[in-house]
Design a protein around this motif. Structure first.
Motif, PDB file in Angstrom:
ATOM      1  N   ASP A 124       0.832  -1.210   0.000  1.00 50.46           N
ATOM      2  CA  ASP A 124       0.000   0.000   0.000  1.00 50.46           C
ATOM      3  C   ASP A 124       0.867   1.261   0.000  1.00 50.46           C
ATOM      4  O   ASP A 124       1.848   1.351   0.743  1.00 50.46           O
TER       5      ASP A 124
ATOM      6  N   LYS B 113      -8.126  -2.675  -2.400  1.00 50.41           N
ATOM      7  CA  LYS B 113      -7.559  -1.320  -2.473  1.00 50.41           C
ATOM      8  C   LYS B 113      -8.679  -0.279  -2.360  1.00 50.41           C
ATOM      9  O   LYS B 113      -8.584   0.691  -1.622  1.00 50.41           O
TER      10      LYS B 113
ATOM     11  N   ARG C 211      -7.721  -0.523   1.690  1.00 53.17           N
ATOM     12  CA  ARG C 211      -6.333  -1.047   1.789  1.00 53.17           C
ATOM     13  C   ARG C 211      -6.099  -1.776   3.119  1.00 53.17           C
ATOM     14  O   ARG C 211      -6.958  -1.779   3.987  1.00 53.17           O
TER      15      ARG C 211
END
Ligand code: GH3
Ligand code: MG
Ligand code: MG
Ligand code: MG
Length: 312
Positions: free
Chosen positions: A193, A303, A307
């Protein structure tokens, strides 16, 4: 209830692809129409701890190579029916043997004729008489270099994990093995991330440290049968053999929590990283490309929904 994958089969395939520990002895094929000469070379190399196979008939060399996983071929130059160079030319046209080292052993000392023989794509020329120590040293050196090259082709340089091509190949192999043995497996795709901001804030070398730490976490926490590859920049692919989607999710969630705990230090600052993951299960998705697509879609969902999470 899932049966385990045929372990012997998997181990063989993996050995072939990776040369993992313990180091296998070098496998040397000896081609010479004179059985005494071939037998002598074989004895010398076996005494040095190598595994040899002898072929006195050049026409049968492709058969002799089949299933032997040769590291190198020692080849006579002059043989009836088919000369060494003729045979080398044939082998070089077979995709599996394109990179296999071929070394001639002959009493031919004429440089032009030696060169002509090498031109067809062979790798070296040893002239007889040949001291046993010299034979062992030459074979060892070249076989070792071949293994190093193979490992470079299979693994990712930064993390030592399987590279993109290898993990895709392993996905095909796993699918075939699991279909035969009716075993479940999952493909998990993970992506670090906000990794760009790690690079932007602390520099590329620190970003590399994060990728190496992640690969260590994956290797350390996963089982030996699980296959881990670096799919691309900060994206990794994991094949979890014997796991259904729920099981894979719990494994990946544990990994995610482990990795989020790892402390990094740069510019006197402590920071943490996280990854998101997507999982696709076989046999719900039954081809390699369908598995990759589905895992990618799940990753994208992870996502989009915040995340540092794993989606199926
Ligand atoms: P997201 O959470 O959406 O995944 O955001 P992100 O910043 O991680 O995604 P993005 O794709 O924008 O950035 C990925 C970055 O990874 C960009 C690229 O420079 C970096 N990268 C790729 N390979 C390497 C590498 O080998 N080392 C380092 N340090 N950075 C790499
Ligand atoms: Mg001969
Ligand atoms: Mg990415
Ligand atoms: Mg990313």
């Amino acid at each position: 209830c899932a049966k385990p994958v045929n372990a012997v089969e998997m181990a063989e395939i993996l050995d072939q692809l990776t040369n993992r520990n313990p180091p296998e002895p070098y496998h040397i094929l000896i081609v010479d129409d004179d059985p005494d000469v071939a037998q002598f070379f074989s004895m010398v190399l076996e005494e040095a701890g190598m595994v040899t196979r002898v072929s006195n008939e050049p026409e049968r060399v492709p058969d002799a190579l089949d299933g032997f996983d040769a590291d190198l071929v020692l080849m006579d130059l002059y043989m009836p029916n088919c000369s060494g160079p003729d045979l080398a030319r044939v082998l070089r046209q077979m995709p599996g043997y394109l990179g296999l080292p071929i070394i001639y052993v002959s009493s031919e000392t004429n440089a032009d004729r030696q060169f002509k023989a090498l031109e067809v794509g062979a790798d070296g020329f040893l002239t007889k008489p040949l001291a046993p120590e010299r034979l062992i040293a030459e074979v060892h050196l070249r076989a070792e270099r071949m293994r190093t090259l193979r490992s470079l082709m299979i693994r990712d340089g930064l993390t030592g994990l399987f590279n993109h091509n290898t993990i895709l190949q392993l996905l095909e192999v796993t699918k075939a093995a699991c279909r035969r043995s009716q075993t479940n497996f999952c493909l998990a795709m993970i992506d670090v991330d906000h990794f760009k901001s790690v690079n932007d804030t602390y520099g590329h070398p620190v970003g590399d440290q994060v990728l190496m730490a992640l690969s260590r976490t994956l290797r350390l926490r996963l089982r030996e049968v699980d296959l881990v590859g670096r799919y691309g920049g900060e994206e990794f692919a994991i094949i979890l053999v014997g796991a259904d989607a729920e099981h894979a999710k719990s494994i990946m969630d544990e990994l995610r929590a482990d990795f989020a705990e790892v402390s990094f230090f740069a510019d006197g600052v402590e920071f943490h990283c996280a990854f998101s993951g997507g999982i696709a299960a076989y046999p719900q998705f039954s081809t390699a490309s369908a598995l990759v697509d589905a895992a990618d879609r799940a990753l994208y969902r992870a996502k989009r929904t915040g995340r540092n999470r794993v989606e199926i």
